[in-house]
Design a protein around this motif. Structure first.
Motif, short mmCIF file in Angstrom:
data_model
loop_
_atom_site.label_atom_id
_atom_site.label_comp_id
_atom_site.label_asym_id
_atom_site.label_seq_id
_atom_site.Cartn_x
_atom_site.Cartn_y
_atom_site.Cartn_z
N ALA A 49 0.79 -1.35 -0.06
CA ALA A 49 -0.03 0.19 -0.03
C ALA A 49 0.87 1.17 0.03
CB ALA A 49 -0.89 -0.04 1.36
N GLN A 50 0.70 2.31 -0.93
CA GLN A 50 1.48 3.45 -0.91
C GLN A 50 0.78 4.54 0.07
OE1 GLN A 50 2.87 4.72 -4.93
NE2 GLN A 50 1.53 3.00 -5.90
N ALA A 51 -0.50 4.52 0.16
CA ALA A 51 -0.93 5.70 0.80
C ALA A 51 -2.18 4.94 1.75
CB ALA A 51 -1.35 6.76 0.12
N ILE A 52 -2.77 5.62 2.69
CA ILE A 52 -4.06 5.36 3.47
C ILE A 52 -4.88 6.51 3.46
CG2 ILE A 52 -4.88 4.52 5.82
CD1 ILE A 52 -3.30 2.35 4.46
N LEU A 53 -6.33 6.29 3.44
CA LEU A 53 -7.24 7.20 3.56
C LEU A 53 -8.10 7.06 4.66
CD1 LEU A 53 -9.36 8.62 0.64
CD2 LEU A 53 -10.63 7.65 2.70
N ALA A 54 -8.15 8.22 5.45
CA ALA A 54 -8.89 7.99 6.59
C ALA A 54 -10.02 8.94 6.41
CB ALA A 54 -8.18 8.49 8.13
N ASN A 55 -11.15 8.90 7.55
CA ASN A 55 -12.14 9.73 7.35
C ASN A 55 -12.58 10.75 8.39
OD1 ASN A 55 -15.53 9.72 8.33
ND2 ASN A 55 -15.28 9.36 6.19
N ALA A 56 -12.80 12.09 8.01
CA ALA A 56 -12.67 13.05 8.76
C ALA A 56 -14.04 13.18 9.70
CB ALA A 56 -12.87 14.43 7.97
N TYR A 57 -15.18 12.57 9.07
CA TYR A 57 -16.46 12.37 9.89
C TYR A 57 -16.28 11.76 11.18
CZ TYR A 57 -21.05 10.83 11.03
OH TYR A 57 -22.31 10.34 11.88
N HIS A 58 -15.72 10.44 10.98
CA HIS A 58 -15.53 9.52 12.14
C HIS A 58 -14.32 9.94 13.03
CE1 HIS A 58 -18.32 6.40 10.66
NE2 HIS A 58 -17.75 6.54 9.26
N LEU A 59 -13.10 10.43 12.42
CA LEU A 59 -12.22 10.88 13.44
C LEU A 59 -12.61 12.16 14.00
CD1 LEU A 59 -9.02 10.05 11.14
CD2 LEU A 59 -9.94 8.87 13.30
N TYR A 60 -13.50 13.16 13.55
CA TYR A 60 -14.06 14.18 14.17
C TYR A 60 -15.02 13.83 15.43
CZ TYR A 60 -17.62 17.76 15.37
OH TYR A 60 -18.65 18.50 15.66
N LEU A 61 -15.70 12.49 15.36
CA LEU A 61 -16.50 12.15 16.38
C LEU A 61 -15.89 11.42 17.58
CD1 LEU A 61 -19.63 10.97 14.31
CD2 LEU A 61 -19.35 12.79 15.81
N GLN A 62 -14.71 10.78 17.16
CA GLN A 62 -13.79 9.73 17.76
C GLN A 62 -12.37 9.78 17.13
OE1 GLN A 62 -14.39 8.53 20.88
NE2 GLN A 62 -12.41 7.50 20.79
N PRO A 63 -11.46 10.16 17.79
CA PRO A 63 -11.05 10.56 19.17
C PRO A 63 -11.37 11.97 19.39
CG PRO A 63 -9.03 10.28 18.13
CD PRO A 63 -10.02 9.86 17.21
N GLY A 64 -11.22 12.94 18.30
CA GLY A 64 -11.35 14.18 18.09
C GLY A 64 -10.11 14.74 17.21
N PRO A 65 -10.30 15.74 16.32
CA PRO A 65 -9.16 16.02 15.52
C PRO A 65 -8.07 16.87 16.30
CG PRO A 65 -10.85 17.53 15.16
CD PRO A 65 -11.52 16.41 16.01
N ASP A 66 -8.22 17.37 17.59
CA ASP A 66 -7.39 17.96 18.37
C ASP A 66 -6.57 16.91 18.89
OD1 ASP A 66 -9.75 17.01 19.74
OD2 ASP A 66 -9.07 18.16 21.51
N ILE A 67 -6.94 15.61 19.18
CA ILE A 67 -6.01 14.82 19.61
C ILE A 67 -5.07 14.31 18.57
CG2 ILE A 67 -6.04 12.21 20.70
CD1 ILE A 67 -8.56 12.93 22.26
#
Length: 401
Positions: A49-67
């Motif tokens: 795998a050359q890159a990974i895509l994560a989801n802003a909606y889910h990471l916003y809800l848990q654990p939070g983008p600040d973390i």
């Protein structure tokens, strides 16, 4: 771009990011919540795998983008050393908000409507020209995404490639609503660019992030071309091709969009991984793709192979001591048998998901690597005919028995 398909829009090239280059065409594995489910990031690296895509909606809800920001950004947080993508959250806000989850095409025989909602579901997302108010699918709490909020979250997540906030429509929305939505998405794209530039100036110590605009317009040629031309004038670093579409129209729609976008900017097609879709999308001009399917179907015992997909829990595999796919070079196929993996599923052991996800992700990554090599060698059509003939021909023969 380094190589092009004769007479077409397909090409091979390289996308440069602060965390490494991505040779294209490339399959971008989906790690929704900063993890490809059941698989170590180290294993994803080893399988190519050359890159990974994560989801802003889910990471916003848990654990939070600040973390995630405090941890040093998405890559550092999940121990992934390579390039990262985050989507804007628009897909999840809309698809979960109308109760359709991953299914956005729905039944086009239904009467077209502006207020689409899945049967038996309650609307969790409400759109206006400023943004979207939605309720969390986790606990029902109320939140609001605007273009500025989405870009702010993605800046905190720190991915190399981020996407503008867009409105996702369905195939059963009316033509009039699709027109208004394309204009709304364009207006949001302008706001995303403005906020992206503002935040980049405020955080000059952070690695540069590339912002991609997202082309919507459903299956209307004039709307897709209008949306692409409009975004092309704004100066994005690349472009996403999104929205609900019917499988048989995928290549046509990608071709419309690709022919309108700048040739020197990458094009990312959101949400595909089936072999025929990959070949069609590459030929039509898409450079990168992401999809949850390889890992999701793996957890349900569905296995990709050179001769089609099959379910490993079938009784015929009880004493089958061969690999999942004799032609695969992944760790799973080198060390484990069908009989053992079938046993793991029957015993409800977590290792079953890990081994099958490693194999499925490697299968798709390797297929797109082969497509890239074939473009450079001038053998794209030959590879396509060979791969698809075996994959779907064998599957049809099996189902007919």
């Amino acid at each position: 771009m380094e190589a092009e398909l004769a007479g077409g829009l397909g090409r091979a090239g390289v996308i440069h990011t602060p965390h490494g280059d991505i040779a294209t065409p490339a399959f971008i594995a989906v790690g929704t919540q900063a993890t490809v489910k059941a698989v170590l990031p180290e294993a994803m690296k080893e399988l190519g795998a050359q890159a990974i895509l994560a989801n802003a909606y889910h990471l916003y809800l848990q654990p939070g983008p600040d973390i995630v920001d405090e941890a040093g950004g998405l890559g550092a947080f999940m121990n992934w050393p390579g390039p990262t993508f985050t989507d804007s959250g628009g897909f999840q806000v809309m698809s979960l908000g109308v109760g359709f989850k991953k299914v956005l095409a729905m039944d086009t025989a239904r009467v077209q409507a502006d207020d689409v909602i899945a049967d038996g579901k309650e609307r969790l997302a409400h759109v206006d020209d400023d943004g979207v108010t939605f309720r969390s699918h986790l606990n029902g709490s109320t939140h609001r995404f605007t273009p500025e909020v989405s870009i702010g979250i993605q800046h905190q997540l720190g991915a190399d490639i981020i996407f503008a906030f867009d409105e996702l429509t369905t195939l059963v929305n009316t033509r009039g609503y699709q027109e208004r939505s394309v204009q709304r998405t364009h207006d949001w794209a302008v706001r995303c660019l403005t906020e992206h530039r503002r935040l980049s100036a405020l955080r000059p110590d952070k690695p540069a992030q590339a912002l991609f605009g997202v082309v919507q317009g459903a299956q209307y040629e004039d709307l897709r071309r209008q949306a692409a031309r409009g975004l092309a004038t704004l100066g994005f670093d690349g472009y996403g091709i999104g929205g609900a579409l019917e499988k048989q129209n995928l290549a046509t729609i990608v071709g419309w969009v690709s022919s309108e976008l700048p040739a020197d900017k990458p094009r990312h097609l959101l949400g595909i991984s089936e072999p025929d879709d990959l070949f069609a999308a590459v030929a039509a001009g898409a450079d990168t793709f992401d999809c949850v399917s390889p890992s999701r179907v793996a957890r349900n015992a569905s296995i990709y192979s050179a001769t089609g997909r099959y379910n490993i829990t079938g009784a015929r595999y009880t004493r089958d001591f061969t690999p999942l796919d004799a032609e695969c070079d992944c760790y799973t196929c080198a060390h484990y048998t069908r009989a053992y993996i079938r046993h793991l599923f029957k015993a409800k052991e977590m290792l079953a998901s890990t081994l099958c996800t490693i194999h499925n992700e490697r299968f798709v990554v390797r297929l797109v690597d082969d497509i890239r090599a074939a473009i450079h060698a001038g053998r794209f059509e030959e590879l396509r005919d060979h791969v698809l003939g075996r994959y779907y021909g064998a599957a049809e023969a099996t189902s007919a028995q």
